[in-house]
Design a protein around this motif. Structure first.
Motif, mmCIF file in Angstrom:
data_model
loop_
_atom_site.group_PDB
_atom_site.id
_atom_site.type_symbol
_atom_site.label_atom_id
_atom_site.label_comp_id
_atom_site.label_asym_id
_atom_site.label_seq_id
_atom_site.Cartn_x
_atom_site.Cartn_y
_atom_site.Cartn_z
ATOM 1 N N ALA A 184 0.906 -1.340 -0.071
ATOM 2 C CA ALA A 184 0.050 -0.085 -0.016
ATOM 3 C C ALA A 184 0.959 1.437 -0.037
ATOM 4 C CB ALA A 184 -1.015 0.051 1.203
ATOM 5 N N ILE A 185 0.330 2.182 -0.753
ATOM 6 C CA ILE A 185 0.904 3.545 -0.719
ATOM 7 C C ILE A 185 0.118 4.729 -0.165
ATOM 8 C CG2 ILE A 185 2.859 3.049 -2.434
ATOM 9 C CD1 ILE A 185 0.905 4.664 -4.326
ATOM 10 N N THR A 186 0.390 5.610 0.315
ATOM 11 C CA THR A 186 -0.617 6.608 0.698
ATOM 12 C C THR A 186 -0.897 7.912 -0.478
ATOM 13 O OG1 THR A 186 0.303 6.593 3.008
ATOM 14 C CG2 THR A 186 -0.987 8.747 2.592
ATOM 15 N N ILE A 187 -2.101 7.996 -0.688
ATOM 16 C CA ILE A 187 -2.475 8.939 -1.580
ATOM 17 C C ILE A 187 -3.509 9.803 -1.295
ATOM 18 C CG2 ILE A 187 -1.743 7.556 -3.827
ATOM 19 C CD1 ILE A 187 -4.644 6.980 -4.032
ATOM 20 N N GLY A 188 -4.421 9.617 0.006
ATOM 21 C CA GLY A 188 -5.133 10.367 0.388
ATOM 22 C C GLY A 188 -5.042 11.449 1.287
ATOM 23 N N HIS A 189 -3.956 11.580 1.977
ATOM 24 C CA HIS A 189 -3.420 12.591 2.994
ATOM 25 C C HIS A 189 -1.992 12.896 2.764
ATOM 26 C CE1 HIS A 189 -2.086 9.633 6.084
ATOM 27 N NE2 HIS A 189 -2.972 8.825 5.583
ATOM 28 N N PRO A 190 -1.735 13.906 3.312
ATOM 29 C CA PRO A 190 -0.116 14.334 3.561
ATOM 30 C C PRO A 190 0.643 13.363 4.113
ATOM 31 C CG PRO A 190 -1.515 16.260 4.065
ATOM 32 C CD PRO A 190 -2.466 15.070 4.303
ATOM 33 N N LEU A 191 1.975 13.117 3.775
ATOM 34 C CA LEU A 191 2.979 12.319 4.591
ATOM 35 C C LEU A 191 3.892 13.393 5.149
ATOM 36 C CD1 LEU A 191 3.923 9.768 1.720
ATOM 37 C CD2 LEU A 191 2.504 9.234 3.848
ATOM 38 N N ARG A 192 4.405 12.887 6.315
ATOM 39 C CA ARG A 192 5.228 13.736 7.275
ATOM 40 C C ARG A 192 6.323 12.695 7.585
ATOM 41 N NH1 ARG A 192 2.167 18.052 8.160
ATOM 42 N NH2 ARG A 192 0.130 18.001 8.133
ATOM 43 N N LEU A 193 7.539 13.530 7.690
ATOM 44 C CA LEU A 193 8.704 12.833 8.222
ATOM 45 C C LEU A 193 9.123 13.639 9.519
ATOM 46 C CD1 LEU A 193 10.938 12.347 4.720
ATOM 47 C CD2 LEU A 193 10.181 10.563 6.460
ATOM 48 N N GLN A 194 9.765 12.818 10.340
ATOM 49 C CA GLN A 194 10.224 13.325 11.679
ATOM 50 C C GLN A 194 11.513 13.009 12.028
ATOM 51 O OE1 GLN A 194 7.641 13.682 14.881
ATOM 52 N NE2 GLN A 194 9.065 14.743 16.218
ATOM 53 N N LYS A 195 12.563 13.793 12.377
ATOM 54 C CA LYS A 195 13.957 13.198 12.485
ATOM 55 C C LYS A 195 13.500 12.752 14.316
ATOM 56 C CE LYS A 195 18.949 13.514 12.129
ATOM 57 N NZ LYS A 195 19.945 14.548 11.536
ATOM 58 N N VAL A 196 14.231 11.585 14.541
ATOM 59 C CA VAL A 196 13.919 11.139 16.177
ATOM 60 C C VAL A 196 15.376 10.671 16.454
ATOM 61 C CG1 VAL A 196 11.456 10.554 15.382
ATOM 62 C CG2 VAL A 196 13.188 8.858 15.151
ATOM 63 N N ALA A 197 15.436 10.549 17.809
ATOM 64 C CA ALA A 197 16.668 9.834 18.197
ATOM 65 C C ALA A 197 16.349 8.397 18.303
ATOM 66 C CB ALA A 197 16.625 10.307 20.141
ATOM 67 N N PHE A 198 17.375 7.724 18.108
ATOM 68 C CA PHE A 198 17.458 6.330 17.846
ATOM 69 C C PHE A 198 18.616 5.715 18.581
ATOM 70 C CE2 PHE A 198 17.510 2.362 14.987
ATOM 71 C CZ PHE A 198 16.391 1.759 15.406
ATOM 72 N N ILE A 199 19.411 5.092 17.999
ATOM 73 C CA ILE A 199 20.524 4.534 18.637
ATOM 74 C C ILE A 199 21.788 5.771 18.296
ATOM 75 C CG2 ILE A 199 22.483 2.910 18.389
ATOM 76 C CD1 ILE A 199 20.320 0.872 17.443
ATOM 77 N N ASP A 200 22.513 5.989 19.178
ATOM 78 C CA ASP A 200 23.774 6.999 18.994
ATOM 79 C C ASP A 200 24.475 6.647 17.835
ATOM 80 O OD1 ASP A 200 22.975 8.045 21.260
ATOM 81 O OD2 ASP A 200 24.875 7.066 22.530
ATOM 82 N N GLY A 201 24.659 7.625 17.031
ATOM 83 C CA GLY A 201 25.461 7.768 15.525
ATOM 84 C C GLY A 201 24.536 7.396 14.479
ATOM 85 N N VAL A 202 23.447 6.952 14.637
ATOM 86 C CA VAL A 202 22.510 6.469 13.678
ATOM 87 C C VAL A 202 21.466 7.643 13.363
ATOM 88 C CG1 VAL A 202 20.822 4.622 12.900
ATOM 89 C CG2 VAL A 202 22.677 3.950 14.275
ATOM 90 N N GLU A 203 21.411 8.121 12.103
ATOM 91 C CA GLU A 203 20.430 8.943 11.618
ATOM 92 C C GLU A 203 18.782 8.319 11.374
ATOM 93 O OE1 GLU A 203 19.747 11.948 7.846
ATOM 94 O OE2 GLU A 203 21.601 10.575 7.905
ATOM 95 N N ALA A 204 17.994 8.719 12.073
ATOM 96 C CA ALA A 204 16.492 7.842 12.038
ATOM 97 C C ALA A 204 15.378 9.024 11.865
ATOM 98 C CB ALA A 204 16.461 7.210 13.273
#
Length: 266
Positions: free
Chosen positions: A58-78
């Motif tokens: 499935a893909i999203t076509i009916g509402h906006p998509l949002r990305l948020q940077k979050v803390a994860f494991i030290d040194g890993v971009e998430a």
């Protein structure tokens, strides 16, 4: 100065490994996956902000998509995404990496994705989306649905397979479906390359009534394996092997195609 230039070049050549899943950024399985491979390249995690099991492709076509940077494991971009696992892969490539990663790893899923499950699985659909985009990919699943599952053995096999992916020249549409039995590492016999078993769910919908008197239904069912072959993923897992199935997204039935072209009056 020369040493700094050399170090910079080495860092630039570090492989980029995109990691995603369908159980959400908070699932223990994705943390275990990253821990297994985090020294093998630059890890970038983009995962759903809530569980998305069974979402398939499935893909999203009916509402906006949002990305948020979050803390994860030290040194890993998430990052988290409010969309589906497939949305996560699409956004990772287009809006975060601005290029295709060297490989994509999805999982480690809590629960089996063998046989027919590959069609419904958000874990495998994320990996498949990457493969469609010419990114060699693998989806990993542990046959334990518990959020307290022990991923010790799974991490060993995730790393082993990832190392192979990174050291070889791969077909651009390569896609592996890897399932790992819920056993101690010493009890697992190794990896068996398999085909997908012919199996399905015998489904049932339990009918209930909510406090307002309205009916609702809860999907249940039993997994039935009709395939007695000893070269299938279900057989391998039942016999304490890690199953590895090479998967393709080309759904063409080539045998039937030939039959239609040869014998049908079309």
């Amino acid at each position: 100065m020369a040493k700094k230039v050399k170090q910079s070049k080495q860092k630039k050549e570090e492989p980029i490994i995109l990691v995603t899943n369908d159980d959400s950024i908070g699932a223990p399985g994705i943390k275990a996956l990253v821990e297994a491979v985090m020294d093998l390249g630059r890890i970038v995690v983009v995962a759903p902000d809530k569980p998305q099991s069974g979402m398939g492709h499935a893909i999203t076509i009916g509402h906006p998509l949002r990305l948020q940077k979050v803390a994860f494991i030290d040194g890993v971009e998430a990052y988290t995404c409010n969309g589906t696992p497939v949305d996560c892969v699409k956004l990772a490539v287009d809006k975060i990496l601005h290029r295709k990663p060297d490989i994509c790893l999805s999982g480690i899923n809590h629960g089996a994705n063998h046989s027919i499950n590959v069609i419904y699985s958000g874990t495998m659909s994320a990996a498949m989306e990457a493969a469609i985009e010419s990114i060699p990919s693998a989806g990993f699943s542990l046959l334990d649905y518990s959020m307290e599952a022990d991923f010790t053995a799974a991490k060993i096999y995730v790393r082993k397979i990832t190392e192979q992916l990174l050291k070889r020249k791969l077909p651009k549409h390569l896609l592996f479906n890897v399932n790992i039995p819920a056993l101690d590492a010493g009890l697992i016999k190794g990896i068996k390359v398999c085909r997908q078993a012919y199996a399905k769910y015998e489904e049932d919908f339990i009918e209930r009534t909510d406090p307002h008197g309205r009916k609702y239904y809860w999907l249940t069912g039993d997994f039935l394996n009709f395939d007695k072959g000893k070269d299938t993923d279900v057989w391998a897992l039942n016999n304490h092997y890690v199953s590895l199935v090479p998967v393709t997204f080309d759904l063409t039935d080539y045998a039937l195609k030939k039959e239609l072209e040869t014998n049908w009056d079309l």
